[in-house]
Motif scaffolding. Structure first.
Motif, PDB file in Angstrom:
ATOM      1  N   LYS A   1       0.837  -1.202   0.000  1.00 36.11           N
ATOM      2  CA  LYS A   1       0.000   0.000   0.000  1.00 36.11           C
ATOM      3  C   LYS A   1       0.869   1.248   0.000  1.00 36.11           C
ATOM      4  O   LYS A   1       1.747   1.398   0.853  1.00 36.11           O
ATOM      5  N   ILE A   2       0.607   2.121  -0.942  1.00 37.51           N
ATOM      6  CA  ILE A   2       1.353   3.383  -1.022  1.00 37.51           C
ATOM      7  C   ILE A   2       0.386   4.545  -0.870  1.00 37.51           C
ATOM      8  O   ILE A   2      -0.639   4.616  -1.562  1.00 37.51           O
ATOM      9  N   ARG A   3       0.702   5.436   0.044  1.00 37.60           N
ATOM     10  CA  ARG A   3      -0.054   6.682   0.206  1.00 37.60           C
ATOM     11  C   ARG A   3       0.982   7.797   0.402  1.00 37.60           C
ATOM     12  O   ARG A   3       1.410   8.059   1.519  1.00 37.60           O
ATOM     13  N   ASP A   4       1.358   8.407  -0.682  1.00 40.92           N
ATOM     14  CA  ASP A   4       2.394   9.450  -0.636  1.00 40.92           C
ATOM     15  C   ASP A   4       1.792  10.826  -0.860  1.00 40.92           C
ATOM     16  O   ASP A   4       0.893  10.989  -1.686  1.00 40.92           O
ATOM     17  N   LEU A   5       2.310  11.789  -0.131  1.00 41.67           N
ATOM     18  CA  LEU A   5       1.850  13.166  -0.300  1.00 41.67           C
ATOM     19  C   LEU A   5       3.063  14.084  -0.387  1.00 41.67           C
ATOM     20  O   LEU A   5       3.935  14.058   0.481  1.00 41.67           O
ATOM     21  N   TYR A   6       3.116  14.849  -1.438  1.00 44.02           N
ATOM     22  CA  TYR A   6       4.178  15.841  -1.618  1.00 44.02           C
ATOM     23  C   TYR A   6       3.484  17.173  -1.857  1.00 44.02           C
ATOM     24  O   TYR A   6       2.583  17.259  -2.684  1.00 44.02           O
ATOM     25  N   GLU A   7       3.869  18.216  -1.136  1.00 47.29           N
ATOM     26  CA  GLU A   7       3.256  19.519  -1.391  1.00 47.29           C
ATOM     27  C   GLU A   7       4.265  20.643  -1.194  1.00 47.29           C
ATOM     28  O   GLU A   7       5.208  20.517  -0.422  1.00 47.29           O
ATOM     29  N   SER A   8       4.019  21.707  -1.934  1.00 47.34           N
ATOM     30  CA  SER A   8       4.925  22.843  -1.860  1.00 47.34           C
ATOM     31  C   SER A   8       4.114  24.128  -1.937  1.00 47.34           C
ATOM     32  O   SER A   8       3.149  24.216  -2.699  1.00 47.34           O
ATOM     33  N   TYR A   9       4.492  25.109  -1.132  1.00 45.84           N
ATOM     34  CA  TYR A   9       3.814  26.409  -1.130  1.00 45.84           C
ATOM     35  C   TYR A   9       4.746  27.400  -1.808  1.00 45.84           C
ATOM     36  O   TYR A   9       5.871  27.626  -1.343  1.00 45.84           O
ATOM     37  N   VAL A  10       4.271  27.958  -2.915  1.00 43.88           N
ATOM     38  CA  VAL A  10       5.174  28.740  -3.762  1.00 43.88           C
ATOM     39  C   VAL A  10       4.587  30.104  -4.125  1.00 43.88           C
ATOM     40  O   VAL A  10       3.387  30.349  -3.976  1.00 43.88           O
ATOM     41  N   ASN A  11       5.470  30.968  -4.620  1.00 39.55           N
ATOM     42  CA  ASN A  11       5.059  32.237  -5.197  1.00 39.55           C
ATOM     43  C   ASN A  11       4.258  31.934  -6.466  1.00 39.55           C
ATOM     44  O   ASN A  11       4.754  31.221  -7.339  1.00 39.55           O
ATOM     45  N   PRO A  12       3.033  32.452  -6.582  1.00 42.35           N
ATOM     46  CA  PRO A  12       2.220  32.083  -7.743  1.00 42.35           C
ATOM     47  C   PRO A  12       2.760  32.594  -9.072  1.00 42.35           C
ATOM     48  O   PRO A  12       2.390  32.075 -10.121  1.00 42.35           O
ATOM     49  N   ASN A  13       3.616  33.591  -9.047  1.00 39.82           N
ATOM     50  CA  ASN A  13       4.140  34.148 -10.302  1.00 39.82           C
ATOM     51  C   ASN A  13       5.427  33.484 -10.749  1.00 39.82           C
ATOM     52  O   ASN A  13       5.605  33.183 -11.923  1.00 39.82           O
ATOM     53  N   THR A  14       6.330  33.274  -9.809  1.00 39.12           N
ATOM     54  CA  THR A  14       7.648  32.761 -10.186  1.00 39.12           C
ATOM     55  C   THR A  14       7.872  31.305  -9.762  1.00 39.12           C
ATOM     56  O   THR A  14       8.892  30.727 -10.090  1.00 39.12           O
ATOM     57  N   LEU A  15       6.917  30.765  -9.023  1.00 38.76           N
ATOM     58  CA  LEU A  15       7.020  29.412  -8.450  1.00 38.76           C
ATOM     59  C   LEU A  15       8.279  29.253  -7.584  1.00 38.76           C
ATOM     60  O   LEU A  15       8.924  28.205  -7.605  1.00 38.76           O
ATOM     61  N   THR A  16       8.597  30.275  -6.851  1.00 39.05           N
ATOM     62  CA  THR A  16       9.691  30.174  -5.879  1.00 39.05           C
ATOM     63  C   THR A  16       9.146  29.493  -4.627  1.00 39.05           C
ATOM     64  O   THR A  16       8.156  29.951  -4.066  1.00 39.05           O
ATOM     65  N   PRO A  17       9.771  28.397  -4.192  1.00 42.59           N
ATOM     66  CA  PRO A  17       9.208  27.672  -3.041  1.00 42.59           C
ATOM     67  C   PRO A  17       9.520  28.326  -1.688  1.00 42.59           C
ATOM     68  O   PRO A  17      10.599  28.892  -1.518  1.00 42.59           O
ATOM     69  N   TYR A  18       8.564  28.265  -0.791  1.00 44.45           N
ATOM     70  CA  TYR A  18       8.772  28.763   0.577  1.00 44.45           C
ATOM     71  C   TYR A  18       8.719  27.630   1.597  1.00 44.45           C
ATOM     72  O   TYR A  18       9.450  27.642   2.566  1.00 44.45           O
ATOM     73  N   LEU A  19       7.825  26.685   1.335  1.00 45.02           N
ATOM     74  CA  LEU A  19       7.657  25.585   2.282  1.00 45.02           C
ATOM     75  C   LEU A  19       7.337  24.305   1.508  1.00 45.02           C
ATOM     76  O   LEU A  19       6.577  24.338   0.544  1.00 45.02           O
ATOM     77  N   TYR A  20       7.927  23.217   1.953  1.00 42.98           N
ATOM     78  CA  TYR A  20       7.726  21.945   1.259  1.00 42.98           C
ATOM     79  C   TYR A  20       7.467  20.856   2.284  1.00 42.98           C
ATOM     80  O   TYR A  20       8.149  20.787   3.312  1.00 42.98           O
TER      81      TYR A  20
END
Lengths: 254, 179
Positions: A79-98
């Motif tokens: 069973k695989i349940r993987d979650l990847y998420e990133s919070y980014v600048n909507p214009n440049t996609l610069t990540p702040y939190l992952y």
């Protein structure tokens, strides 16, 4: 599944800054991941890539989310349940939190990166088997997490690239920077679940041979339109090879 | 030779059945194909030698056919779907709450808010102005009390010598209006 995500990530990223005219704030892409067993492809998992706006008191960010879940027929075995998420600048996609929360059979791990682009550092928190590890990693400018990199590839202008042109980029994965290279192989029209699409064909390679193998063995097809969504991918990893195919696409920007 | 092919046919047929009941049922076609070939060879050698057909050969055929029927049924009628993702959804909600808290404390200085792609309806929904606030504004400007009173103005004395020292620019005089 971790490798599968890494394959996704290797499609992408350049150090130059690009503006977001491809990724909308409410899109949902669903894929089927298949594994090649003795020449027969077997559907293993469903991969979903979603975006949504997230509001804080000072700004509205874009949340990029990737989930992978095995089909129910596999759950009894692995069973695989993987979650990847990133919070980014909507214009440049610069990540702040992952955030990365993976549950694969009996293996589970949580990872969080907090980016500080001014100091070019990332605070990494890893939780595994009840142990917490806090470290600070120094990064280069332009280094992104795996999820952001997947989306960032869509901001690149492939129409200006000549066949054989390649770009290198850096991904932060497992608290290490990994160099990767993409090579533009030209245009190709393929049939997909969302119709016949003209696509950019891009080969992906990694400096780390334990992640991706072969020369031009890992190829992705991005639609040759403004959205540049990935519709098909072939990859070769140490334990075999597989495919990822688009199943549905909603809320596209263009 | 007949014995060898009979054994191989039975083994292949058992493999086909095992794979057919597993999620990797589409792989069952390989041992099933092998079982059919071995079974036919065993049948051929049996006929050639003029010996009576053993029951085990038809039994391997039966197993093989069952495996193929099951594989075909699963391939055609069973839909692949994802179930039991409640835990994943809960984790996602929990992580988002934590992330928002953490993002509040981060410096997000390079964000170009004016270029954000935000639906106007979304903005309207978020801004709620209460009527009471408009009727009684809390941020009413307070005008400071004058420090010089009218009575004091009357008492101001102008020295003639000071007036003589005053210098006027001609341009100033142009703007002057006499009532």
């Amino acid at each position: 599944m971790t490798r599968l995500f890494f394959v996704f990530a290797l499609f992408l990223s350049l150090t130059l800054s690009a503006q977001n005219n491809a990724v909308s704030s409410n899109e949902k892409l669903v894929y089927t991941a298949s594994y090649n067993m003795s020449g027969v492809l077997t559907d293993i998992a469903q991969v979903t890539m979603e975006t949504s706006p997230v509001k804080t008191s000072s700004a509205t960010l874009l949340k990029l989310k990737c989930t992978a879940a095995t089909y129910s027929k596999w759950d009894s075995f692995f069973k695989i349940r993987d979650l990847y998420e990133s919070y980014v600048n909507p214009n440049t996609l610069t990540p702040y939190l992952y955030n990365r929360d993976i549950n694969e059979g009996s293996y589970s791990k949580y990872m969080k990166y907090t980016f500080s682009h001014k100091t070019k550092t990332v605070k990494a928190l890893q939780k595994r088997k009840g142990k917490e590890e806090n470290t600070t990693v120094t990064i280069n400018s332009g280094t992104k997490d795996i999820v952001t990199t997947i989306y960032y590839m869509r901001l690149l202008n492939y129409s200006n690239l000549s066949v054989g042109a390649s770009k290198t980029f850096t991904i932060l994965f497992d608290r290490k920077e990994v160099k990767a290279k993409i090579t533009y192989l030209g245009k190709e029209t393929i049939s997909t679940a969302i119709g016949k699409k003209e696509c950019y064909k891009i080969a992906v390679g990694s400096s780390d041979s334990s992640i991706l193998q072969g020369n031009n063995s890992n190829i992705v097809w991005l639609t040759a339109d403004e959205n540049k969504i990935m519709v098909y991918g072939k990859f070769k990893i140490p334990v075999g090879n597989g495919e990822i195919k688009i199943k549905s696409a909603e809320g596209l920007k263009n | 030779m007949k014995k060898l092919f009979t054994i191989l046919a039975v083994i292949a047929a058992i493999f086909a059945i095992l794979l057919a009941v597993l999620p990797i049922s589409n792989l069952a076609v390989f041992p099933a194909g092998a079982a059919l070939i071995f079974g036919l060879l065993a049948f051929y050698f049996s006929k050639k030698q003029g010996e009576p057909l053993k029951k085990i050969i038809p039994f391997s055929f039966l197993l093989t056919i069952c495996a193929l029927v099951l594989t075909t049924y699963k391939a055609v009628f069973v839909t692949t779907e994802v179930e039991n993702i409640e835990d994943l959804e809960n984790t996602e909600l929990q992580l988002e709450e934590q992330a928002i808290e953490e993002l509040e404390g981060l410096e997000i200085d390079d964000l170009e808010i004016e270029n954000l792609d935000i639906d106007p309806a979304e903005i309207e929904a978020d801004i709620k102005i209460e009527e009471t606030t408009l009727g009684n504004p809390a941020t009413e400007e307070t005008i400071p009390e004058p420090t010089v009173k009218a009575d004091e103005i009357k008492d101001i004395k102008i020295n003639e010598a000071e007036l003589n020292d005053l210098e006027f620019d001609e341009s100033d005089l142009d703007d002057f209006e006499m009532n």
